[in-house]
Motif scaffolding. Sequence first.
Motif: not given
Length: 449
Positions: A355-370, A318-328
């Motif tokens: 770390a108390g954060r919950r990654m959805t399937a959507w966030s994970g699959l998006y990062a591994a595809t589109r 989330p910290a990297a995402h909020q900073a505007g960093v591309n993540i794969s």
Amino acid sequence: MSFAAASTPSVSPTSRLALRGDLLDFVAQAEWGELETSALRFQPDHWLLIENGRVQGTQAQAPDAAEGWDLQDFSGRLILPGFIDSHVHCPQLDVIASYGAELLDWLNTYTFPAECRYADPAVAQQGAQRFLDALLAHGTTAAVVFPTVHKVSVEALFAAAEQRGMRLITGKVLMDRNAPPALLDDVQSAERDCLDLISRWHGRGRLAYAVTPRFAPTSTPAQLAMAGALCRADASLFMQTHVAENRDEVRWVAELFPTARSYLDVYERAGLLHPRALLAHGIWLDEADRRALARSGAQLVFCPSSNLFLGSGLFDWPAAHQAGVNISLASDVGGGSSLSMQRNLLDAYKVQALAGRRMTAWSGLYAATRGAAEALGLAQEMGHFGVGTLADVCVWDWAQGPVARARDEVVRGLHERVFAWMCLSDERNLLRSYVSGKIRYSRDEGMKG
């Protein structure tokens, strides 16, 4: 010795293929933690139309077989874009699942000895073929790959990928210090090798070259400067390296580069941060580093299984995402313990949960595809089912085995079903892998073509 590259397999000009199943891909990035999202495109029991190796659209009704369509019915199965592994080491298949080492010990005990063997052209060729076939058998149809310092290892990977029609990004590893003598190059010879490989392979079919300093400790400032000059001379080149994976590594970089503000700053000063730069790990970065990454357009590659296996730390997505960093997302085999992207997605969920954060399937699959395709600047080619994209497509069983099937029967809603699939599936669920509409792996028949 170098390997002559085979020509890219051609697709018949009248080739028409239609795949029936539950189609799932993304049109945009879902917000972190969002379960209901318009970023997702789910088309249950639809046909994916592929002509001349490219997606032509989707529809609910079967096309007319009399018009030349080859109808392949996978009703009740999940159809996804092929996974994109953004950081993986070809020679480290030989040392996957090796015991008891953190990063720096891992390199010296396991990785470097394995990479020394790739000076042998036969080992490099066999290793490249085994590696790419393994990716396809795990549902990964495109990858950004570390070979070794040996030019022949790069040649072997490019040739094997071209034979299979795969999107592959790789380049000779640069190391001119702090490694065994058999793996060391020098600035001048490394530059010559890079320029020759770029001239013959970069932009050829679906192949692209990545300037590849292993990581800051194994390159002198002069070699990093040379790598940066290559990137500036041709903005179409990619760059791949490692950054801030392990605390001892970070301390070592501070000793080697005392004038740099941070580990990331070493690369920024050398001109290695740009929109086609991929930096694996990025666990021990600060806010200034994340801002620098966002400004440059470079991407961080999250390698959860490797980070857990080597005890490196917990990446703050989330910290990297909020900073505007591309993540794969990536397997980082052999630090990672599986080429299966589902297993890596499950580990990504665990890392964030710790770390108390919950990654959805959507966030994970998006990062591994589109998401990976977007970060690479290749979304016009792959990562989703948009019209005109190359048909890198995988067909999966929703469930394999009595436990997974029982879970699938009682899911409530689409996210719960996909999340359960993400957690309980692996390469055993894979039925078919297509690259540009051509079958490259079939569970019933093994590797194809």
